[in-house]
Each structure stands twice: as structure tokens, then as C-alpha cells.
Write a protein that holds these residues in place. Sequence first.
Motif, PDB file in Angstrom:
ATOM      1  N   ALA A 132       0.787  -0.882  -0.164  1.00  0.00           N
ATOM      2  CA  ALA A 132       0.477  -0.624   0.349  1.00  0.00           C
ATOM      3  C   ALA A 132       0.715   1.521   0.130  1.00  0.00           C
ATOM      4  CB  ALA A 132      -1.086   0.043   1.201  1.00  0.00           C
ATOM      5  N   ASP A 133       2.003   1.396   0.886  1.00  0.00           N
ATOM      6  CA  ASP A 133       2.338   2.707   0.554  1.00  0.00           C
ATOM      7  C   ASP A 133       3.391   2.914  -0.322  1.00  0.00           C
ATOM      8  OD1 ASP A 133       2.785   2.792   3.474  1.00  0.00           O
ATOM      9  OD2 ASP A 133       4.491   1.477   4.287  1.00  0.00           O
ATOM     10  N   ILE A 134       3.823   1.528  -1.229  1.00  0.00           N
ATOM     11  CA  ILE A 134       4.622   1.774  -2.221  1.00  0.00           C
ATOM     12  C   ILE A 134       3.704   1.900  -3.384  1.00  0.00           C
ATOM     13  CG2 ILE A 134       5.719   0.570  -4.486  1.00  0.00           C
ATOM     14  CD1 ILE A 134       6.959  -1.337  -2.204  1.00  0.00           C
ATOM     15  N   ALA A 135       2.368   1.884  -4.173  1.00  0.00           N
ATOM     16  CA  ALA A 135       1.644   1.997  -3.889  1.00  0.00           C
ATOM     17  C   ALA A 135       0.449   3.136  -3.764  1.00  0.00           C
ATOM     18  CB  ALA A 135       0.621   0.931  -4.402  1.00  0.00           C
ATOM     19  N   GLY A 136       0.779   3.823  -2.796  1.00  0.00           N
ATOM     20  CA  GLY A 136      -0.060   4.900  -2.501  1.00  0.00           C
ATOM     21  C   GLY A 136      -0.735   4.789  -2.005  1.00  0.00           C
ATOM     22  N   LEU A 137      -1.803   3.812  -1.661  1.00  0.00           N
ATOM     23  CA  LEU A 137      -2.716   3.052  -1.912  1.00  0.00           C
ATOM     24  C   LEU A 137      -3.147   2.911  -0.095  1.00  0.00           C
ATOM     25  CD1 LEU A 137      -3.475   0.852  -4.269  1.00  0.00           C
ATOM     26  CD2 LEU A 137      -4.573   3.132  -4.503  1.00  0.00           C
ATOM     27  N   ASP A 138      -4.820   2.979   0.539  1.00  0.00           N
ATOM     28  CA  ASP A 138      -4.599   2.748   2.067  1.00  0.00           C
ATOM     29  C   ASP A 138      -4.343   1.014   2.023  1.00  0.00           C
ATOM     30  OD1 ASP A 138      -6.789   1.120   4.397  1.00  0.00           O
ATOM     31  OD2 ASP A 138      -5.866   3.880   4.645  1.00  0.00           O
ATOM     32  N   TYR A 139      -3.921   0.554   2.804  1.00  0.00           N
ATOM     33  CA  TYR A 139      -3.517  -1.405   3.062  1.00  0.00           C
ATOM     34  C   TYR A 139      -4.814  -1.596   3.507  1.00  0.00           C
ATOM     35  CZ  TYR A 139      -4.871  -0.860   8.215  1.00  0.00           C
ATOM     36  OH  TYR A 139      -5.318  -0.768   9.494  1.00  0.00           O
ATOM     37  N   ARG A 140      -6.007  -1.004   4.171  1.00  0.00           N
ATOM     38  CA  ARG A 140      -7.450  -1.633   3.843  1.00  0.00           C
ATOM     39  C   ARG A 140      -7.838  -2.102   2.504  1.00  0.00           C
ATOM     40  NH1 ARG A 140      -8.761   1.944   8.366  1.00  0.00           N
ATOM     41  NH2 ARG A 140      -7.762   3.780   7.222  1.00  0.00           N
ATOM     42  N   TYR A 141      -7.743  -0.924   1.922  1.00  0.00           N
ATOM     43  CA  TYR A 141      -7.373  -1.629   0.038  1.00  0.00           C
ATOM     44  C   TYR A 141      -7.211  -1.998  -0.280  1.00  0.00           C
ATOM     45  CZ  TYR A 141      -9.045   0.109  -4.088  1.00  0.00           C
ATOM     46  OH  TYR A 141      -9.376   0.169  -5.612  1.00  0.00           O
ATOM     47  N   ILE A 142      -5.883  -2.306  -0.375  1.00  0.00           N
ATOM     48  CA  ILE A 142      -5.327  -4.107  -0.885  1.00  0.00           C
ATOM     49  C   ILE A 142      -5.528  -5.119  -0.212  1.00  0.00           C
ATOM     50  CG2 ILE A 142      -3.241  -4.586  -0.230  1.00  0.00           C
ATOM     51  CD1 ILE A 142      -2.557  -2.069  -2.476  1.00  0.00           C
ATOM     52  N   GLY A 143      -6.259  -5.141   0.936  1.00  0.00           N
ATOM     53  CA  GLY A 143      -6.035  -6.382   1.966  1.00  0.00           C
ATOM     54  C   GLY A 143      -7.974  -6.503   1.117  1.00  0.00           C
ATOM     55  N   ALA A 144      -8.787  -5.464   0.443  1.00  0.00           N
ATOM     56  CA  ALA A 144      -9.814  -5.797   0.232  1.00  0.00           C
ATOM     57  C   ALA A 144     -10.116  -6.015  -1.218  1.00  0.00           C
ATOM     58  CB  ALA A 144     -11.501  -4.584   0.417  1.00  0.00           C
ATOM     59  N   LEU A 145      -9.053  -4.798  -1.907  1.00  0.00           N
ATOM     60  CA  LEU A 145      -8.465  -5.647  -3.219  1.00  0.00           C
ATOM     61  C   LEU A 145      -8.237  -7.261  -3.470  1.00  0.00           C
ATOM     62  CD1 LEU A 145      -8.000  -4.410  -6.136  1.00  0.00           C
ATOM     63  CD2 LEU A 145      -6.187  -3.975  -5.640  1.00  0.00           C
ATOM     64  N   GLU A 146      -7.396  -7.693  -2.453  1.00  0.00           N
ATOM     65  CA  GLU A 146      -6.784  -8.863  -2.462  1.00  0.00           C
ATOM     66  C   GLU A 146      -8.343 -10.291  -2.462  1.00  0.00           C
ATOM     67  OE1 GLU A 146      -3.830  -9.329   0.117  1.00  0.00           O
ATOM     68  OE2 GLU A 146      -2.200  -8.781  -1.110  1.00  0.00           O
ATOM     69  N   ARG A 147      -9.554  -9.235  -1.371  1.00  0.00           N
ATOM     70  CA  ARG A 147     -10.058 -10.505  -1.160  1.00  0.00           C
ATOM     71  C   ARG A 147     -11.009 -10.272  -2.446  1.00  0.00           C
ATOM     72  NH1 ARG A 147      -9.414  -7.800   3.671  1.00  0.00           N
ATOM     73  NH2 ARG A 147     -10.298  -6.387   3.179  1.00  0.00           N
TER      74      ARG A 147
END
Length: 115
Positions: free
Chosen positions: A27-42
Motif C-alpha cells: 500500500a505504501d509503495i502504491a500510494g494506497l491504503d492498506y485496508r484497500y489492498i486487503g479488500a482488493l485481494e479479497r
Amino acid sequence: MSELRQLIGTRIRAMRNAKGLTQQKLADIAGLDYRYIGALERGERNFSIDTLEKVLIALNVSISELMYLEDLRDSEETTNDRQKAIDEFIAATSNLTKEQIQIIQRINHELFGIF
């Protein structure tokens, strides 16, 4: 839930894990929120192409590497093992030079000549 969105999320998680990244680090590298990454992966988020591009850049992978699919004739266990090996290989070679990749290709050809 969209089957394609679920597939992409699963592949993003696999590529992230193969590169040894946490959701927070990606998330840090992509400039996104870590919760967004989790939701994206799910597969819970309907993401834009721009967001997918940010994630691909952060993972340093192409869309074709992300969407690589195995032959469905293999057992699920074989497919999972093969996919994990491929993901690890992509992660390990993502920062190599052209010459280093050519060396690995030659080694690979030699190894498969043994089998």
C-alpha cells in the motif's frame, strides 16, 4: 462478487507474498491504503484500471505476469505448487539485467535437459 475480480485479487496476494511484502508495504509503495489492498485481494473492491496500474507498478510485474493461468487439466495441488514457483521466479528476477536473465535462461535449459 465478480469471479474476475476475485481471481485478480488472489493473484495480487500471491505476487505480494512471493515478493515478501506485507499489505501495508505494498500500500505504501502504491500510494494506497492498506485496508484497500486487503479488500482488493479479497475481491471485495471494484477497482479502476488506474488503481490496478498502481498495484502492478508497486509489485514490479506486468499484467500478463499477474494474469498467468495454469492448465486446468492439472490437479489443483499441482497447479498451486507450480503457480507459487512461477510467482517466486517472477519476484526473484524482476530486478535483474538482460544479461543476468539470459544466464538464468541458459541454466534453465541445462536443468531441463537433465529431466
